[in-house]
Design a protein around this motif. Structure first.
Motif, PDB file in Angstrom:
ATOM      1  N   PRO A 161     -11.378  -0.480  -4.183  1.00 50.27           N
ATOM      2  CA  PRO A 161      -9.681  -0.038  -3.802  1.00 50.27           C
ATOM      3  C   PRO A 161      -9.306   1.577  -3.998  1.00 50.27           C
ATOM      4  CG  PRO A 161     -10.608  -0.565  -6.512  1.00 50.27           C
ATOM      5  CD  PRO A 161     -11.803  -0.951  -5.112  1.00 50.27           C
ATOM      6  N   PHE A 162     -10.356   1.870  -4.388  1.00 48.65           N
ATOM      7  CA  PHE A 162     -10.443   3.645  -4.010  1.00 48.65           C
ATOM      8  C   PHE A 162      -9.624   3.910  -2.957  1.00 48.65           C
ATOM      9  CE2 PHE A 162     -12.121   3.278  -8.041  1.00 48.65           C
ATOM     10  CZ  PHE A 162     -11.653   5.100  -7.978  1.00 48.65           C
ATOM     11  N   ALA A 170     -12.586   1.673   5.522  1.00 41.34           N
ATOM     12  CA  ALA A 170     -12.337   0.302   6.383  1.00 41.34           C
ATOM     13  C   ALA A 170     -11.626   0.276   7.163  1.00 41.34           C
ATOM     14  CB  ALA A 170     -12.368  -0.082   5.305  1.00 41.34           C
ATOM     15  N   PHE A 171     -10.715   0.995   7.043  1.00 41.47           N
ATOM     16  CA  PHE A 171      -9.386   0.585   7.680  1.00 41.47           C
ATOM     17  C   PHE A 171     -10.547   1.844   9.869  1.00 41.47           C
ATOM     18  CE2 PHE A 171      -6.106   2.410  11.032  1.00 41.47           C
ATOM     19  CZ  PHE A 171      -5.308   1.507  10.972  1.00 41.47           C
ATOM     20  N   GLN A 172     -11.410   2.564   9.290  1.00 40.96           N
ATOM     21  CA  GLN A 172     -11.176   3.143  10.905  1.00 40.96           C
ATOM     22  C   GLN A 172     -12.503   1.732  11.335  1.00 40.96           C
ATOM     23  OE1 GLN A 172      -9.681   5.692  12.259  1.00 40.96           O
ATOM     24  NE2 GLN A 172      -8.526   5.491  11.018  1.00 40.96           N
ATOM     25  N   VAL A 173     -13.777   2.135  10.173  1.00 39.56           N
ATOM     26  CA  VAL A 173     -14.635   1.072  10.397  1.00 39.56           C
ATOM     27  C   VAL A 173     -14.244  -0.399  10.938  1.00 39.56           C
ATOM     28  CG1 VAL A 173     -16.423   0.135   9.614  1.00 39.56           C
ATOM     29  CG2 VAL A 173     -15.895   2.291   9.088  1.00 39.56           C
ATOM     30  N   VAL A 174     -13.287  -0.721  10.454  1.00 37.51           N
ATOM     31  CA  VAL A 174     -12.717  -2.052  11.045  1.00 37.51           C
ATOM     32  C   VAL A 174     -12.055  -1.862  12.484  1.00 37.51           C
ATOM     33  CG1 VAL A 174     -10.849  -3.966  10.102  1.00 37.51           C
ATOM     34  CG2 VAL A 174     -12.819  -3.156   8.797  1.00 37.51           C
ATOM     35  N   LYS A 215     -13.039 -10.530   9.242  1.00 35.04           N
ATOM     36  CA  LYS A 215     -11.644 -10.691   7.372  1.00 35.04           C
ATOM     37  C   LYS A 215     -12.108  -9.686   6.963  1.00 35.04           C
ATOM     38  CE  LYS A 215     -11.095 -15.412   8.393  1.00 35.04           C
ATOM     39  NZ  LYS A 215     -11.802 -16.549   8.182  1.00 35.04           N
ATOM     40  N   THR A 216     -10.746  -9.059   6.501  1.00 43.71           N
ATOM     41  CA  THR A 216     -11.217  -7.804   5.309  1.00 43.71           C
ATOM     42  C   THR A 216     -10.588  -7.921   3.966  1.00 43.71           C
ATOM     43  OG1 THR A 216      -9.074  -6.849   5.694  1.00 43.71           O
ATOM     44  CG2 THR A 216     -11.271  -5.679   6.882  1.00 43.71           C
ATOM     45  N   SER A 217     -10.350  -7.663   2.767  1.00 45.91           N
ATOM     46  CA  SER A 217     -10.658  -8.234   1.223  1.00 45.91           C
ATOM     47  C   SER A 217     -10.613  -7.110   0.883  1.00 45.91           C
ATOM     48  CB  SER A 217     -11.298  -9.695   0.862  1.00 45.91           C
ATOM     49  OG  SER A 217     -11.077 -10.730   1.516  1.00 45.91           O
ATOM     50  N   ILE A 218      -9.873  -6.484  -0.119  1.00 44.49           N
ATOM     51  CA  ILE A 218     -10.673  -5.736  -1.219  1.00 44.49           C
ATOM     52  C   ILE A 218     -10.919  -6.217  -3.032  1.00 44.49           C
ATOM     53  CG2 ILE A 218      -9.397  -4.239  -3.286  1.00 44.49           C
ATOM     54  CD1 ILE A 218      -8.742  -3.255  -0.223  1.00 44.49           C
ATOM     55  N   GLU A 219     -12.385  -5.631  -3.036  1.00 44.88           N
ATOM     56  CA  GLU A 219     -12.665  -6.013  -4.573  1.00 44.88           C
ATOM     57  C   GLU A 219     -12.754  -4.969  -5.027  1.00 44.88           C
ATOM     58  OE1 GLU A 219     -14.925  -7.248  -6.234  1.00 44.88           O
ATOM     59  OE2 GLU A 219     -15.140  -9.227  -5.136  1.00 44.88           O
ATOM     60  N   GLY A 272      -3.956   2.731 -11.263  1.00 42.15           N
ATOM     61  CA  GLY A 272      -2.398   2.769 -10.978  1.00 42.15           C
ATOM     62  C   GLY A 272      -2.985   2.180  -9.576  1.00 42.15           C
ATOM     63  N   PHE A 273      -3.835   1.448  -9.126  1.00 37.76           N
ATOM     64  CA  PHE A 273      -4.074   0.196  -7.856  1.00 37.76           C
ATOM     65  C   PHE A 273      -3.080  -0.422  -7.835  1.00 37.76           C
ATOM     66  CE2 PHE A 273      -9.122   2.008  -9.056  1.00 37.76           C
ATOM     67  CZ  PHE A 273      -8.373   2.872  -8.012  1.00 37.76           C
ATOM     68  N   ASN A 274      -1.958  -0.256  -6.549  1.00 42.73           N
ATOM     69  CA  ASN A 274      -0.759  -1.496  -6.157  1.00 42.73           C
ATOM     70  C   ASN A 274      -1.593  -2.355  -4.775  1.00 42.73           C
ATOM     71  OD1 ASN A 274       0.907  -2.336  -4.642  1.00 42.73           O
ATOM     72  ND2 ASN A 274       2.227  -1.136  -5.649  1.00 42.73           N
ATOM     73  N   ILE A 275      -2.512  -2.903  -5.750  1.00 40.02           N
ATOM     74  CA  ILE A 275      -3.255  -3.665  -4.277  1.00 40.02           C
ATOM     75  C   ILE A 275      -2.389  -4.738  -3.220  1.00 40.02           C
ATOM     76  CG2 ILE A 275      -4.933  -6.067  -3.731  1.00 40.02           C
ATOM     77  CD1 ILE A 275      -6.381  -3.778  -5.695  1.00 40.02           C
ATOM     78  N   SER A 276      -0.781  -4.231  -2.885  1.00 39.06           N
ATOM     79  CA  SER A 276      -0.697  -5.343  -2.471  1.00 39.06           C
ATOM     80  C   SER A 276      -0.229  -3.732  -1.463  1.00 39.06           C
ATOM     81  CB  SER A 276       1.085  -5.831  -2.746  1.00 39.06           C
ATOM     82  OG  SER A 276       0.867  -6.373  -3.143  1.00 39.06           O
ATOM     83  N   GLU A 277       0.040  -2.490  -1.654  1.00 39.05           N
ATOM     84  CA  GLU A 277      -0.057  -1.348  -0.795  1.00 39.05           C
ATOM     85  C   GLU A 277      -1.527  -1.023   0.004  1.00 39.05           C
ATOM     86  OE1 GLU A 277       1.418   1.788  -2.874  1.00 39.05           O
ATOM     87  OE2 GLU A 277       3.068   1.051  -3.316  1.00 39.05           O
ATOM     88  N   LEU A 278      -2.316  -1.100  -1.171  1.00 44.27           N
ATOM     89  CA  LEU A 278      -3.851  -1.012  -0.511  1.00 44.27           C
ATOM     90  C   LEU A 278      -4.342  -1.902   0.741  1.00 44.27           C
ATOM     91  CD1 LEU A 278      -5.659  -0.463  -3.371  1.00 44.27           C
ATOM     92  CD2 LEU A 278      -5.050   1.410  -1.879  1.00 44.27           C
ATOM     93  N   GLU A 279      -3.674  -3.736   0.420  1.00 44.14           N
ATOM     94  CA  GLU A 279      -4.107  -4.091   1.071  1.00 44.14           C
ATOM     95  C   GLU A 279      -3.468  -4.142   2.582  1.00 44.14           C
ATOM     96  OE1 GLU A 279      -5.143  -8.192  -0.999  1.00 44.14           O
ATOM     97  OE2 GLU A 279      -3.146  -8.456  -0.665  1.00 44.14           O
ATOM     98  N   ALA A 280      -2.268  -3.570   2.422  1.00 46.56           N
ATOM     99  CA  ALA A 280      -1.085  -3.355   3.467  1.00 46.56           C
ATOM    100  C   ALA A 280      -1.758  -1.790   4.476  1.00 46.56           C
ATOM    101  CB  ALA A 280      -0.071  -2.666   3.620  1.00 46.56           C
ATOM    102  N   MET A 281      -2.914  -1.060   4.023  1.00 49.06           N
ATOM    103  CA  MET A 281      -3.406  -0.490   5.174  1.00 49.06           C
ATOM    104  C   MET A 281      -4.763  -0.616   6.116  1.00 49.06           C
ATOM    105  SD  MET A 281      -3.462   2.909   1.764  1.00 49.06           S
ATOM    106  CE  MET A 281      -2.659   3.498   0.952  1.00 49.06           C
TER     107      MET A 281
END
Length: 272
Positions: free
Chosen positions: A73-74, A81-85, A111-115, A139-148
């Motif tokens: 999640p960092f 991951a965005f660039q690699v995918v 398919k991508t997922s946060i772990e 303070g990780f906001n997983i929904s915001e990270l998934e949207a990235m």
């Protein structure tokens, strides 16, 4: 078996474990003095380029498709991951393309997922003491990270190995055990799919040392990766899996290691 899995069972499963790209605070030292989240630096532009190019190399050279990508999640890992995918899913890639900005993608390919289990070691060995959150809340906001992550690739039904972040102050050995458990658990959950795990330098190092006898990793470059491979043995309509072996050759993919009998200086912070 999940309907999204390959229709024909493969003979091997491949798991690629990669470090994130070039982090901002190692190139712009003053960034941390004004950052709201100094423990969570983004990539610099060179890091975006490096990650995209590494994704392109994985697609072209490894000889097998990546089906799923799991990400720490960092922010630097999510951006990597965005660039690699994007490179893995590119449909109009050209030699002149340098980042995701230069391509369009087919999001059905990966398919991508946060772990949480792939996160940085949560201690002062890996996160600089002056800049770690005082209350241990990252303070990780997983929904915001998934949207990235690249649009259309998110699998938010995937069940995480770790439901929450580890507690602040985990030991180095505890974190290393976490990385091993996460790699093994994800592989066992999707045994007929090839995985890419985007994590931190220590996680990559552990992926080598845990599955390669007597190896001690002393350097992991940005976007360096190791490839784990294990056989799938078919028995009629069922199958079993063997043990992982490390296919990375010393130094060839940005990972340097030596026999455990050699003297090594542990540089955890340098692999964060």
């Amino acid at each position: 078996m999940d309907s999204s899995e390959p229709k024909t069972l493969p003979d091997h499963q491949n798991v690629v474990v990669m470090r994130h790209g070039d982090r901002m605070d190692n190139f712009e030292p003053l960034w941390v003095t004004t950052a709201k989240r100094p423990w969570d630096p983004p990539l610099v532009e060179d890091g975006r380029v490096r990650a995209f190019c590494k994704g392109r190399m994985i697609r072209a050279q490894l000889g097998f498709p990546i089906h799923r990508v799991f990400v720490s999640p960092f922010l630097r890992c999510v951006q990597t991951a965005f660039q690699v995918v994007s490179a893995l899913c590119a449909v109009d890639d050209s030699p002149s393309a340098q980042t995701s900005d230069d391509v369009s993608i087919d999001p059905s390919k990966v398919k991508t997922s946060i772990e949480y289990g792939l996160c940085e070691m949560l201690n002062n060995e890996a996160i600089r003491p002056r800049f770690s959150p005082k209350d241990g809340d990252f303070g990780f906001n997983i929904s915001e990270l998934e949207a990235m992550l690249p649009a259309g690739t998110l699998d938010n039904t995937a069940e995480r190995v770790y439901k929450e972040l580890p507690l602040w102050g985990e030991t180095v050995m505890g974190a290393r055990a976490r990385y091993v458990h996460t790699v093994q658990a994800l592989a066992d959950k999707y045994p007929t799919e090839n995985l890419l795990l985007v994590t931190h330098g220590e996680g990559v190092g552990v992926a080598v040392s845990a599955f390669k006898k007597d190896a001690i990793v002393y350097e992991v470059e940005y976007c360096a990766y190791t490839e784990l491979r294990r056989p799938i043995v078919h028995k009629g309509q069922s199958f079993t899996v063997g043990s992982f072996e490390v296919l990375t050759r010393n130094g060839q993919t940005g990972i340097s290691f030596c026999p455990s009998t050699a003297a090594v200086v542990d540089d955890v912070d340098g692999m964060a």
